[in-house]
Design an enzyme around this catalytic site. Structure first.
Site, short mmCIF file in Angstrom:
data_model
loop_
_atom_site.label_atom_id
_atom_site.label_comp_id
_atom_site.label_asym_id
_atom_site.label_seq_id
_atom_site.Cartn_x
_atom_site.Cartn_y
_atom_site.Cartn_z
CG HIS A 1 -9.45 2.66 1.19
ND1 HIS A 1 -8.51 1.73 1.57
CD2 HIS A 1 -10.01 3.12 2.34
CE1 HIS A 1 -8.52 1.60 2.88
NE2 HIS A 1 -9.41 2.44 3.38
CB THR B 1 -6.10 -0.80 0.39
OG1 THR B 1 -7.47 -0.56 0.03
CG2 THR B 1 -5.96 -0.79 1.90
CE LYS B 2 -10.13 -0.71 -3.53
NZ LYS B 2 -10.28 -0.70 -2.05
CG ASN B 3 -3.64 -0.75 -8.29
OD1 ASN B 3 -4.14 -1.41 -7.39
ND2 ASN B 3 -3.16 -1.31 -9.39
#
Length: 378
Positions: A185, A187-189
């Site tokens: 997603h 928002t992930k690294n």
């Protein structure tokens, strides 16, 4: 007007080039060149059994539920302090979700509260590596083996995180469970906007996983010549993402080390500076247990109360900084209470504490820490 959002998706610069290359390959549907490059990357780098890209981590969990052939009445033990998908994937199969509390020192599952929840209907324990911070995998592995249960790692935010066990040999999260799930997603690294991955570490499920991933068909065996007909052989769904998503993801994976280095610097800056910049609020700051080598996914603090949390969130927003609270305890959710009734609400003290007091600060790959300092100090 927000000067610092909670998240800002990062682009390496090669994403569009690889998407155009995928177009030239003449295959934009699932399971092409870039899908295989991404899956092989994880299998080789982390020693995972077999990786399957999915549209989301939610879908990866749903795929695991199908592979376990879960039935109505089966029970799964799930931490209350987690995203709704962790429970939803199994509730969709008619399973009973048994919620367990978090630890007092960080928001991961309280491993010491698990065994009294296990009965003859229990099929699995779902361990959520909150924020890329490892659960106690030695203890979880021991419990699931003792009771002959499936172990599922919800490693949505745990790409490139490790567990440091009794042998002091770091082992990647996602390599312990029968199944593990990851999120890409935004928002992930590592991100492709929306995306996920199921890791199947138990070789007994590989043939079935190929079928479930391919809408319940024997497509892979048919293409390889092992089957004469292309048929519907099991339950499945369209879990595999397009080559466009996979091409974007590949550009991110190529730069994983550089992305992680940037995030580490930002995380260290926040750890070293936010306690002083926000000393007036006297927060309890993020704790990393000794068994975890985390991936700098998030940085959080704990307010003394719900009121103080909201005061600080409002204060930061007025400064142009979007910090947020995080998960709301699933055991106290409207949906769960509609199933069990208000009178049956559990008292999970730690989960409720994190729901009411935890503050997540902005942390993304291109975050300008000097701007953050100036805004807080202004």
């Amino acid at each position: 007007m927000l000067s610092i959002p909670f998240n800002s998706p990062f682009s390496t610069g090669n994403e569009w080039q690889y998407i155009q290359d995928a177009c030239k390959e003449g295959k934009l549907a699932a399971d092409g060149k870039y899908t295989n490059k991404c899956q092989q990357f994880f299998e080789k780098k982390y020693g995972f059994g077999k990786a399957y890209l999915t549209h989301s981590c939610t879908q990866a969990l749903e795929m695991a539920a199908l592979l376990m052939d879960l039935k109505p009445g089966d029970e799964l033990i799930v931490p209350s302090y987690t995203y709704v998908s962790t429970a939803n994937a199994f509730a969709l199969r008619g399973c009973k979700i048994v919620f367990v509390d978090s630890r007092s020192d960080y928001p991961g599952i309280d491993e010491l509260q698990l065994e009294h929840l296990i009965n003859d209907k229990t099929r699995a324990i779902v361990a959520v590596h909150y924020g890329g911070i490892a659960c106690d995998m030695d203890l979880l592995t021991s419990i699931t083996k003792k009771h002959n249960l499936f172990l599922i790692e919800d490693a949505a935010a745990a790409i490139d995180s490790y567990y440091l066990g009794a042998d002091k040999n770091p082992k990647p999260l996602g390599s312990f469970g029968h199944f593990a799930t990851f999120s890409f997603h935004e928002t992930k690294n590592i991100s492709c906007g929306e995306g996920g991955m199921l890791v199947v570490n138990d070789a007994n499920f590989l043939e079935k996983a190929d079928e479930v991933w391919n809408r319940g068909t024997n497509k892979k065996a048919f293409i390889s010549g092992q089957r004469k007909k292309y048929e519907w052989v099991s339950l499945g769904s369209a879990f595999a993402p397009s080559e466009i998503n996979a091409a974007w993801l590949w550009a991110q994976l190529e730069e994983m080390d550089a992305i992680q280095e940037k995030r580490e610097k930002i995380w260290n800056w926040q750890q070293n500076n936010l306690p002083n910049l926000l000393a007036h609020y006297d927060l309890d700051w993020m704790n990393i247990p000794s068994h975890s080598i985390h991936n700098f996914h998030l940085f959080y603090g704990l307010a003394k109360s719900l009121k103080q949390r909201d005061e600080l969130l409002n204060h930061l927003r007025q400064k142009g900084i979007l910090a947020v609270f995080h998960y709301q305890s699933l055991h106290a959710s409207p949906y769960n209470l509609s199933l069990v009734g208000q009178g049956q609400r559990q008292h999970l003290i730690q989960a409720d504490k994190y729901s009411e007091r935890l503050i997540r600060f902005p942390l993304y790959t291109d975050l300008d820490t000097e701007n953050l300092r100036e805004l807080i100090s202004s």
